[in-house]
Motif scaffolding. Structure first.
Motif, PDB file in Angstrom:
ATOM      1  N   ASP A   1      29.382   7.133  11.596  1.00  0.00           N
ATOM      2  CA  ASP A   1      29.393   7.075  10.136  1.00  0.00           C
ATOM      3  C   ASP A   1      30.381   6.012   9.678  1.00  0.00           C
ATOM      4  O   ASP A   1      31.579   6.122   9.948  1.00  0.00           O
ATOM      5  N   LEU A   2      29.867   5.018   8.973  1.00  0.00           N
ATOM      6  CA  LEU A   2      30.691   3.894   8.524  1.00  0.00           C
ATOM      7  C   LEU A   2      30.355   3.590   7.073  1.00  0.00           C
ATOM      8  O   LEU A   2      29.240   3.860   6.624  1.00  0.00           O
ATOM      9  N   PRO A   3      31.304   2.995   6.338  1.00  0.00           N
ATOM     10  CA  PRO A   3      31.039   2.710   4.928  1.00  0.00           C
ATOM     11  C   PRO A   3      29.975   1.624   4.757  1.00  0.00           C
ATOM     12  O   PRO A   3      29.989   0.625   5.471  1.00  0.00           O
ATOM     13  N   ALA A   4      29.065   1.869   3.818  1.00  0.00           N
ATOM     14  CA  ALA A   4      28.028   0.883   3.523  1.00  0.00           C
ATOM     15  C   ALA A   4      28.626  -0.277   2.742  1.00  0.00           C
ATOM     16  O   ALA A   4      29.557  -0.098   1.951  1.00  0.00           O
ATOM     17  N   ALA A   5      28.056  -1.461   2.973  1.00  0.00           N
ATOM     18  CA  ALA A   5      28.418  -2.623   2.158  1.00  0.00           C
ATOM     19  C   ALA A   5      27.309  -2.879   1.140  1.00  0.00           C
ATOM     20  O   ALA A   5      27.316  -3.895   0.475  1.00  0.00           O
ATOM     21  N   PHE A   6      26.346  -1.960   1.021  1.00  0.00           N
ATOM     22  CA  PHE A   6      25.177  -2.212   0.171  1.00  0.00           C
ATOM     23  C   PHE A   6      24.912  -0.999  -0.722  1.00  0.00           C
ATOM     24  O   PHE A   6      25.534   0.053  -0.559  1.00  0.00           O
ATOM     25  N   ALA A   7      24.011  -1.206  -1.662  1.00  0.00           N
ATOM     26  CA  ALA A   7      23.595  -0.108  -2.543  1.00  0.00           C
ATOM     27  C   ALA A   7      22.105   0.108  -2.353  1.00  0.00           C
ATOM     28  O   ALA A   7      21.360  -0.842  -2.112  1.00  0.00           O
ATOM     29  N   LYS A   8      21.721   1.366  -2.408  1.00  0.00           N
ATOM     30  CA  LYS A   8      20.298   1.683  -2.232  1.00  0.00           C
ATOM     31  C   LYS A   8      20.090   3.130  -2.607  1.00  0.00           C
ATOM     32  O   LYS A   8      20.953   3.971  -2.365  1.00  0.00           O
ATOM     33  N   SER A   9      18.945   3.428  -3.207  1.00  0.00           N
ATOM     34  CA  SER A   9      18.674   4.852  -3.371  1.00  0.00           C
ATOM     35  C   SER A   9      17.299   5.156  -2.811  1.00  0.00           C
ATOM     36  O   SER A   9      16.385   4.328  -2.886  1.00  0.00           O
ATOM     37  N   LYS A  10      17.203   6.283  -2.164  1.00  0.00           N
ATOM     38  CA  LYS A  10      15.932   6.671  -1.550  1.00  0.00           C
ATOM     39  C   LYS A  10      15.552   8.069  -2.011  1.00  0.00           C
ATOM     40  O   LYS A  10      16.420   8.909  -2.274  1.00  0.00           O
ATOM     41  N   LYS A  11      14.240   8.290  -2.036  1.00  0.00           N
ATOM     42  CA  LYS A  11      13.729   9.605  -2.419  1.00  0.00           C
ATOM     43  C   LYS A  11      13.740  10.547  -1.215  1.00  0.00           C
ATOM     44  O   LYS A  11      13.877  10.109  -0.072  1.00  0.00           O
ATOM     45  N   ALA A  12      13.542  11.820  -1.508  1.00  0.00           N
ATOM     46  CA  ALA A  12      13.423  12.806  -0.430  1.00  0.00           C
ATOM     47  C   ALA A  12      12.068  12.654   0.248  1.00  0.00           C
ATOM     48  O   ALA A  12      11.134  12.124  -0.336  1.00  0.00           O
ATOM     49  N   GLY A  13      11.972  13.102   1.499  1.00  0.00           N
ATOM     50  CA  GLY A  13      10.667  13.218   2.148  1.00  0.00           C
ATOM     51  C   GLY A  13      10.483  12.343   3.377  1.00  0.00           C
ATOM     52  O   GLY A  13       9.667  12.655   4.228  1.00  0.00           O
ATOM     53  N   ARG A  14      11.205  11.238   3.471  1.00  0.00           N
ATOM     54  CA  ARG A  14      11.048  10.373   4.639  1.00  0.00           C
ATOM     55  C   ARG A  14      12.412   9.954   5.151  1.00  0.00           C
ATOM     56  O   ARG A  14      13.307   9.647   4.365  1.00  0.00           O
ATOM     57  N   ARG A  15      12.553   9.918   6.443  1.00  0.00           N
ATOM     58  CA  ARG A  15      13.754   9.331   7.028  1.00  0.00           C
ATOM     59  C   ARG A  15      13.560   7.808   7.026  1.00  0.00           C
ATOM     60  O   ARG A  15      12.445   7.335   7.229  1.00  0.00           O
ATOM     61  N   GLU A  16      14.632   7.085   6.803  1.00  0.00           N
ATOM     62  CA  GLU A  16      14.482   5.625   6.788  1.00  0.00           C
ATOM     63  C   GLU A  16      15.398   4.970   7.804  1.00  0.00           C
ATOM     64  O   GLU A  16      16.555   5.377   7.964  1.00  0.00           O
ATOM     65  N   TYR A  17      14.856   3.972   8.459  1.00  0.00           N
ATOM     66  CA  TYR A  17      15.647   3.162   9.387  1.00  0.00           C
ATOM     67  C   TYR A  17      15.739   1.742   8.832  1.00  0.00           C
ATOM     68  O   TYR A  17      14.716   1.100   8.597  1.00  0.00           O
ATOM     69  N   LEU A  18      16.961   1.293   8.611  1.00  0.00           N
ATOM     70  CA  LEU A  18      17.196  -0.044   8.077  1.00  0.00           C
ATOM     71  C   LEU A  18      17.767  -0.917   9.177  1.00  0.00           C
ATOM     72  O   LEU A  18      18.533  -0.443  10.022  1.00  0.00           O
ATOM     73  N   ARG A  19      17.412  -2.192   9.128  1.00  0.00           N
ATOM     74  CA  ARG A  19      18.048  -3.137  10.056  1.00  0.00           C
ATOM     75  C   ARG A  19      19.443  -3.433   9.514  1.00  0.00           C
ATOM     76  O   ARG A  19      19.599  -3.787   8.343  1.00  0.00           O
ATOM     77  N   ALA A  20      20.413  -3.271  10.366  1.00  0.00           N
ATOM     78  CA  ALA A  20      21.800  -3.306   9.861  1.00  0.00           C
ATOM     79  C   ALA A  20      22.728  -3.983  10.859  1.00  0.00           C
ATOM     80  O   ALA A  20      22.408  -4.131  12.040  1.00  0.00           O
ATOM     81  N   ARG A  21      23.866  -4.426  10.339  1.00  0.00           N
ATOM     82  CA  ARG A  21      24.902  -4.982  11.215  1.00  0.00           C
ATOM     83  C   ARG A  21      26.267  -4.638  10.612  1.00  0.00           C
ATOM     84  O   ARG A  21      26.364  -4.252   9.439  1.00  0.00           O
ATOM     85  N   ILE A  22      27.314  -4.788  11.415  1.00  0.00           N
ATOM     86  CA  ILE A  22      28.669  -4.479  10.979  1.00  0.00           C
ATOM     87  C   ILE A  22      29.409  -5.776  10.697  1.00  0.00           C
ATOM     88  O   ILE A  22      29.412  -6.681  11.525  1.00  0.00           O
ATOM     89  N   ARG A  23      30.022  -5.849   9.521  1.00  0.00           N
ATOM     90  CA  ARG A  23      30.931  -6.952   9.207  1.00  0.00           C
ATOM     91  C   ARG A  23      32.169  -6.349   8.559  1.00  0.00           C
ATOM     92  O   ARG A  23      32.045  -5.596   7.591  1.00  0.00           O
ATOM     93  N   ASP A  24      33.349  -6.697   9.071  1.00  0.00           N
ATOM     94  CA  ASP A  24      34.608  -6.196   8.516  1.00  0.00           C
ATOM     95  C   ASP A  24      34.601  -4.680   8.374  1.00  0.00           C
ATOM     96  O   ASP A  24      35.042  -4.132   7.349  1.00  0.00           O
ATOM     97  N   GLY A  25      34.063  -3.985   9.349  1.00  0.00           N
ATOM     98  CA  GLY A  25      34.090  -2.521   9.342  1.00  0.00           C
ATOM     99  C   GLY A  25      33.105  -1.886   8.388  1.00  0.00           C
ATOM    100  O   GLY A  25      33.107  -0.667   8.215  1.00  0.00           O
ATOM    101  N   GLN A  26      32.235  -2.715   7.758  1.00  0.00           N
ATOM    102  CA  GLN A  26      31.257  -2.147   6.831  1.00  0.00           C
ATOM    103  C   GLN A  26      29.852  -2.455   7.321  1.00  0.00           C
ATOM    104  O   GLN A  26      29.635  -3.432   8.042  1.00  0.00           O
ATOM    105  N   VAL A  27      28.912  -1.620   6.910  1.00  0.00           N
ATOM    106  CA  VAL A  27      27.534  -1.769   7.356  1.00  0.00           C
ATOM    107  C   VAL A  27      26.756  -2.584   6.337  1.00  0.00           C
ATOM    108  O   VAL A  27      26.639  -2.185   5.177  1.00  0.00           O
ATOM    109  N   GLU A  28      26.231  -3.721   6.804  1.00  0.00           N
ATOM    110  CA  GLU A  28      25.367  -4.531   5.944  1.00  0.00           C
ATOM    111  C   GLU A  28      23.910  -4.226   6.260  1.00  0.00           C
ATOM    112  O   GLU A  28      23.561  -3.942   7.408  1.00  0.00           O
TER     113      GLU A  28
END
Ligand code: AMP
Ligand code: MG
Length: 419
Positions: A347-374
């Protein structure tokens, strides 16, 4: 003797009646319950067993260390023979070194020169560090107050003869080869390497070196999945690429069933006119179209072709890789006789904003920069370059979630998927 495991049941991929969109965890627990090892067992030298899967629990053949020894260079003596304060002990002649024990007992009130790894001579139980002594070659002097057993390793303190050191299903790491060898284990029973076949399907596909028109795209999935299978330590059977034709798909699956223990196909896995993997599996009566509540997600076509499990992955490279990591990885491990695998996330702090609805799990392509998830800028699942930009995935839960910068999100590095 080679043990032949029982075949998988024809309905091993069946979904419970009435299931519509199956949550990821349910889909995973079905795989976990229904898939059993399909690989036989062989005996190999421990030295050759890196990344192989242990077939039986393995016990220490002897204790490690086998005898109490010294952890440092210094002088050994009996702790009971010294008091507090300054000490002077006579030295016995000779010394004990690693592999060269001292033959005679050391009398109380005497000390003996010992080198790291030397067995403690009879009559000694503690060692004073060389640097904490002065000596004239006949005696040593030091300040007392040593703990009994100081600077020594007890017999069996690491591993006791006869105790289980590694359990069945473990994929052996380089460290395990060291552990097994230290415990006197020279050969072990491992699973045969799982043979995994890969097939790409689609009229539009061409290989990298082939001529193309604007109607073609390159077969990105096969090189990617080949590398994944090799990385996971399985034997690869490359079934190549076939056009959208029933007979071509069936011929390729025939070869896959003959030469491999599991088949991964990509493309043609939905229920449309050109979805020939689904059509072929449907004809066997073993087909299950898994509609998993996840994004990216197209249906997965699962079934048996002549008894060999087929994982019909979506054609889209992003979905193909993510479905491979989420579903095929634990499924293949299970077939290979390995432990179930849940990828370790953080669990790491996000560097982005996003809102998702209930009902589906989502997998995002992500990377770590300065301890935050992009998060990769586009969620379009056709963008294969985002898989390269990323160093892992973010897993957002099935429930609704609003992510703002700083919100902890679950980041799963590619390494956690064995890549
Ligand atoms: P399908 O699952 O066959 O409907 O394919 C879905 C999408 O993925 C289509 O845009 C295909 O052209 C694409 N696709 C299928 N297989 C591959 C592949 N091996 N490499 C790259 N793209 C593919
Ligand atoms: Mg297709």
């Amino acid at each position: 003797m080679t043990l032949i495991p029982p075949p998988l049941r024809n309905d091993c991929f069946a979904m419970p009646q009435g299931a519509h969109w199956t949550p990821v965890v349910e889909a995973l627990s079905l795989l976990r319950e229904r898939l059993t090892p399909v690989t036989g067992i062989e005996t190999v030298a421990v030295a050759d067993a890196a990344w192989r899967i242990l077939a039986t629990p393995t016990h220490a053949a002897r204790s490690h260390p086998p005898h109490a020894n010294t952890a440092v260079d210094g002088y050994a003596f009996a702790q009971a023979s010294i008091g507090k304060g300054a000490q002077t002990l006579r030295l016995v002649r000779g010394r004990a070194a690693a592999g060269v024990p001292h033959p005679a007992p050391v009398p109380p009130g005497y000390a003996i020169r010992v080198l790291t790894g030397a067995n403690l001579p009879a009559g000694t139980d503690s060692v004073i560090l060389q640097e904490d002594t002065t000596t004239d070659g006949q005696s040593i002097a030091f300040n007392g107050q040593l703990k009994p057993g100081a600077n020594t390793r007890k017999a069996g303190e690491d591993m006791q003869a006869g105790t289980e050191i590694l359990s069945a299903g473990r994929q052996l790491t380089p460290a395990d080869l060291g552990t097994l060898t230290a415990a006197g284990v020279a050969t072990i029973k491992v699973r045969h390497r799982l043979r995994v076949a890969i097939l790409s399907t689609g009229d539009e596909l061409r290989d990298a070196a082939e001529a193309t028109t604007a109607a073609n795209i390159f077969d990105a999935n096969r090189p990617m999945l080949r590398a994944v299978i090799a990385r996971w330590g399985y034997d690869l059977v490359d079934l190549g690429r076939v056009s959208d034709s029933q007979s071509a798909v069936r011929t390729a699956l025939d070869r896959g069933a003959a030469e491999a223990d599991a088949i991964l196909t990509s493309g043609g896995a939905s229920a449309g006119d050109e979805d020939h993997v689904s059509a072929a599996l449907t004809a066997t009566g073993s087909m299950a179209l898994w509609r998993v509540a996840m994004k990216p997600g197209r249906p997965l076509a699962l079934g048996l072709w002549q008894g060999t499990p087929v994982f019909g992955l979506p054609g889209n490279p992003v979905a193909a890789l993510i479905c491979t990591l989420i579903f095929a990885r634990p499924a293949l491990a299970q077939l290979a006789g390995a432990d179930w695998r849940d990828p370790q996330g953080f669990d790491l702090p996000a560097a982005f904003a996003k809102s998702k609805k209930a009902g589906r799990r989502e997998y995002l392509r992500a990377r770590i920069r300065d301890g935050q998830v992009e998060n990769f800028a586009s969620e379009g699942s056709g963008r294969v370059s985002g898989l390269s930009w990323a160093t892992g995935l973010v897993e957002l839960p099935d429930v609704a979630m609003t992510v703002s910068p700083g919100t902890p999100v679950r980041y799963i590095p590619y390494e956690s998927f064995g890549l």
